[in-house]
Motif scaffolding. Structure first.
Motif, PDB file in Angstrom:
ATOM      1  N   TYR A  42     -17.300 -10.593  42.968  1.00 50.10           N
ATOM      2  CA  TYR A  42     -17.849 -11.830  43.381  1.00 50.10           C
ATOM      3  C   TYR A  42     -18.212 -12.551  41.918  1.00 50.10           C
ATOM      4  O   TYR A  42     -18.421 -11.807  41.079  1.00 50.10           O
ATOM      5  CB  TYR A  42     -19.060 -11.640  43.984  1.00 50.10           C
ATOM      6  N   GLN A  43     -18.285 -13.900  42.114  1.00 51.95           N
ATOM      7  CA  GLN A  43     -18.544 -14.611  40.871  1.00 51.95           C
ATOM      8  C   GLN A  43     -19.854 -15.172  40.672  1.00 51.95           C
ATOM      9  O   GLN A  43     -20.117 -15.533  39.545  1.00 51.95           O
ATOM     10  CB  GLN A  43     -17.396 -15.698  41.072  1.00 51.95           C
ATOM     11  N   HIS A  44     -20.584 -15.079  41.498  1.00 55.44           N
ATOM     12  CA  HIS A  44     -22.061 -15.557  41.282  1.00 55.44           C
ATOM     13  C   HIS A  44     -23.155 -14.594  41.728  1.00 55.44           C
ATOM     14  O   HIS A  44     -23.081 -13.787  42.495  1.00 55.44           O
ATOM     15  CB  HIS A  44     -22.054 -16.947  42.065  1.00 55.44           C
ATOM     16  N   LEU A  45     -24.417 -15.080  41.348  1.00 57.61           N
ATOM     17  CA  LEU A  45     -25.416 -14.189  41.372  1.00 57.61           C
ATOM     18  C   LEU A  45     -25.846 -14.210  43.023  1.00 57.61           C
ATOM     19  O   LEU A  45     -26.361 -13.095  43.605  1.00 57.61           O
ATOM     20  CB  LEU A  45     -26.583 -14.442  40.675  1.00 57.61           C
TER      21      LEU A  45
ATOM     22  N   LEU B 101     -24.196 -14.215  32.868  1.00 59.44           N
ATOM     23  CA  LEU B 101     -25.456 -13.531  32.910  1.00 59.44           C
ATOM     24  C   LEU B 101     -25.389 -12.079  32.165  1.00 59.44           C
ATOM     25  O   LEU B 101     -26.313 -11.661  31.480  1.00 59.44           O
ATOM     26  CB  LEU B 101     -25.930 -13.280  34.350  1.00 59.44           C
ATOM     27  N   ARG B 102     -24.085 -11.288  32.671  1.00 61.53           N
ATOM     28  CA  ARG B 102     -23.896 -10.091  32.179  1.00 61.53           C
ATOM     29  C   ARG B 102     -23.552 -10.332  30.628  1.00 61.53           C
ATOM     30  O   ARG B 102     -23.672  -9.160  29.686  1.00 61.53           O
ATOM     31  CB  ARG B 102     -22.729  -9.462  32.777  1.00 61.53           C
ATOM     32  N   SER B 103     -23.249 -11.444  30.210  1.00 64.07           N
ATOM     33  CA  SER B 103     -22.626 -11.603  28.588  1.00 64.07           C
ATOM     34  C   SER B 103     -24.126 -11.795  27.874  1.00 64.07           C
ATOM     35  O   SER B 103     -23.728 -11.479  26.517  1.00 64.07           O
ATOM     36  CB  SER B 103     -21.723 -12.644  28.412  1.00 64.07           C
ATOM     37  N   GLY B 104     -25.078 -12.037  28.507  1.00 58.90           N
ATOM     38  CA  GLY B 104     -26.363 -12.356  27.644  1.00 58.90           C
ATOM     39  C   GLY B 104     -26.449 -13.621  27.019  1.00 58.90           C
ATOM     40  O   GLY B 104     -27.248 -14.276  26.214  1.00 58.90           O
ATOM     41  N   GLU B 105     -25.414 -14.516  27.605  1.00 60.79           N
ATOM     42  CA  GLU B 105     -25.477 -16.195  27.134  1.00 60.79           C
ATOM     43  C   GLU B 105     -27.111 -16.508  27.647  1.00 60.79           C
ATOM     44  O   GLU B 105     -27.630 -16.162  28.631  1.00 60.79           O
ATOM     45  CB  GLU B 105     -24.409 -16.765  28.063  1.00 60.79           C
TER      46      GLU B 105
ATOM     47  N   ALA C  12     -28.577  -6.490  31.692  1.00 63.05           N
ATOM     48  CA  ALA C  12     -27.220  -6.566  32.536  1.00 63.05           C
ATOM     49  C   ALA C  12     -27.272  -5.688  33.617  1.00 63.05           C
ATOM     50  O   ALA C  12     -26.442  -5.697  34.796  1.00 63.05           O
ATOM     51  CB  ALA C  12     -26.145  -6.491  31.715  1.00 63.05           C
ATOM     52  N   LEU C  13     -27.850  -4.355  33.566  1.00 59.42           N
ATOM     53  CA  LEU C  13     -28.158  -3.472  34.498  1.00 59.42           C
ATOM     54  C   LEU C  13     -28.512  -4.029  35.696  1.00 59.42           C
ATOM     55  O   LEU C  13     -27.915  -3.630  36.972  1.00 59.42           O
ATOM     56  CB  LEU C  13     -29.028  -2.378  34.230  1.00 59.42           C
ATOM     57  N   GLY C  14     -29.378  -5.126  35.765  1.00 57.02           N
ATOM     58  CA  GLY C  14     -29.622  -5.667  36.858  1.00 57.02           C
ATOM     59  C   GLY C  14     -28.600  -6.550  37.609  1.00 57.02           C
ATOM     60  O   GLY C  14     -28.883  -6.907  39.019  1.00 57.02           O
TER      61      GLY C  14
END
Length: 490
Positions: free
Chosen positions: A60-63, A323-327, A16-18
């Motif tokens: 922001y909501q998306h990569l 993505l940050r949650s690890g889903e 998630a650091l990324g």
């Protein structure tokens, strides 16, 4: 819109650091090299990608939404230096001055009212947040996203120089961050959204653009890239389509206005490079792809190779919160070939056969572009998943054998997450895979990133050079041996 800066979650995966903001900017920092760089390797690897994911209390909501940052690794004489700088786009400057997000992005939109949406449609304030790719247009180095606002920058200093204007005949609001070049001229397209929408293919030669063809379209498709063979260009319309008027009235971010319509199938249109005439239209079963790999001509057909998903669900799975949650990330892109027969009537969309060339999941593809773009090829490199559901954690090489067989090889290191592998050919090399791969890798154990240099044939590590901070996950970039050779990149 989320108004809170995302808090650190102890349960979040280390990668998630990324997806976290990098505010640090440096210039010309020498990097310690582990291993040995090839003596012939020089030039600059320049990349763009999202690096700032919050403005004030807004997120922001998306990569695909974060504010763009340029990264440059300069290599020469066995030495590597690193520089990075935010792209001073209007989107960035307005956000920094106002303290909030001012321009709509892929899945983030500050226009909350119907009035704001309507005014934005008729008086568009497109984002110039060029966080997808780096290329050369009209002889100038530019950062690109999916709007018609490529941003010029100085490749030596990374200084932002302003938006590059298209020729007035090339009108539209949407474009691609993946232009092509065949050694003679460049090619790209724009999409005009309105009561009468159209795709416009154009050529870029000697610093000026020339319209090749205009194709009317009722419901434009979301397309991230397109194909190019020796004599043809290929537009691939996936069944993720939009009613342009909905963009004016829906009160939703850009991509949320598109609808998955599998009954429309996937439609391919083949266009002559020389005169712009449509020489074939074909239809195949519904699928979705971000990236074309290559296309070439064989036995009266164009073979179009791309990385396909069963549907467009990957777009939702790339939301930052997920993505940050690890889903678990289901990134099941497969190397797929669609065969389009040349010579059908332009108005007829004939059925096109489709086959999976390799069952291994792969994304962010690269080939030996200078040698193989538009021609038959054997090798494609990309990123993949060693651990199913994990974020991208390996570099994969796929070899397409002349006997129809497929061989794969991977580079993987625990706790490391590589980005797009950029191929650099060895000068004078005879083999298609004679060269190295350059990739930016996030090392979660050390909480910083490094430049990885792999032998392109064997995927054996040659060298690495760590930067003083992490680099957020990005998308694309190119290696410029002398900064002015457009035939070297995709």
């Amino acid at each position: 819109m989320n108004r809170q800066k995302p808090a650190k979650d102890a349960r979040a995966p280390r990668y998630a650091l990324g997806f976290s903001t990098l505010d640090n900017e440096v210039s010309g920092v020498p990097l310690r090299v582990e291993g040995a760089l090839p003596v012939w390797l020089g030039g600059s690897l320049i990349r763009t990608g999202p690096a700032k994911f919050e403005v004030g209390h807004q997120s922001y909501q998306h990569l695909f939404d974060g504010l763009a940052m340029l990264h440059c690794f300069t290599i020469g004489g066995g030495v590597v230096t690193y520089s990075n700088q935010f792209l001073r786009s209007q989107a960035y400057c307005e956000a920094m001055e106002s303290g909030h997000i001012t321009r709509g992005e892929f899945m983030t939109d500050p226009c909350r009212t119907l009035f704001g949406r309507v005014m934005a449609f008729f008086n568009p304030k497109l984002t110039d947040n060029a966080n997808v790719n780096v290329s050369v247009l009209a002889g100038q180095m530019v950062a690109l996203a999916e709007t018609t606002l490529p941003v010029r920058f100085d490749p030596h200093t990374l200084e932002t120089l302003g938006v590059l204007d298209y020729d007035t005949s090339i009108r539209g609001q949407v474009s691609t961050a993946h232009p092509h070049h065949d050694g003679k001229r460049g090619y790209s397209y724009v999409i005009e959204m309105g009561r009468k929408s159209a795709y416009r293919m154009f050529a870029d030669e000697a610093g000026s653009q020339r319209l090749l063809c205009e194709l009317p379209v009722d419901r434009p498709a979301y397309m991230h890239s397109f194909g190019m063979s020796e004599h043809f260009l290929v537009l691939t319309e996936f069944p993720l389509r939009v009613n342009p008027l909905r963009l004016a009235t829906s009160n939703e971010p850009f991509i949320r206005n598109y609808r998955w319509t599998p009954e429309a199938g996937t439609v391919l249109t083949v266009i002559e490079k020389a005169g712009g005439s449509v020489v074939a239209r074909a239809k195949t079963a519904p699928c979705f792809a971000f990236h074309h790999v290559n296309a070439y001509e064989s036995d009266g057909a164009v073979l179009v190779d791309l990385l396909t998903y069963p549907d467009a669900g990957i777009i939702e799975r790339l939301q930052l919160a997920r993505l940050r949650s690890g889903e678990p990330l289901d990134a099941t892109a497969r190397l797929t070939r669609i065969r389009v027969r040349i010579g059908t009537e332009a108005g007829d969309a004939v059925e096109a056969p489709r086959e999976t060339l390799c069952p291994t999941s792969i994304e962010l593809p690269r080939i030996n572009y200078a040698r193989c773009a538009g021609r038959a090829y054997r090798f494609v490199w990309g990123t993949g998943q060693t651990i199913p559901g994990n974020f991208i954690d390996n570099i994969t090489k796929v070899e397409l054998g002349s006997d129809g067989g497929v061989r794969t090889n991977t580079w993987h290191q625990d706790g490391c997450y590589p980005g797009e592998p950029v191929f650099v050919a060895r000068p004078g090399g005879s083999a298609e895979d004679d060269g190295v791969l350059l990739s930016i890798v996030l090392d979660t154990a050390r909480e910083r990133s490094f430049l990885l240099v792999l032998d392109a044939a064997s995927l054996e590590e040659k060298a690495r050079a760590a930067v003083p901070h992490h680099i957020p996950f990005g998308f694309h970039g190119n290696h410029f041996p002398d900064l002015v050779r457009p035939d070297e990149f995709a």
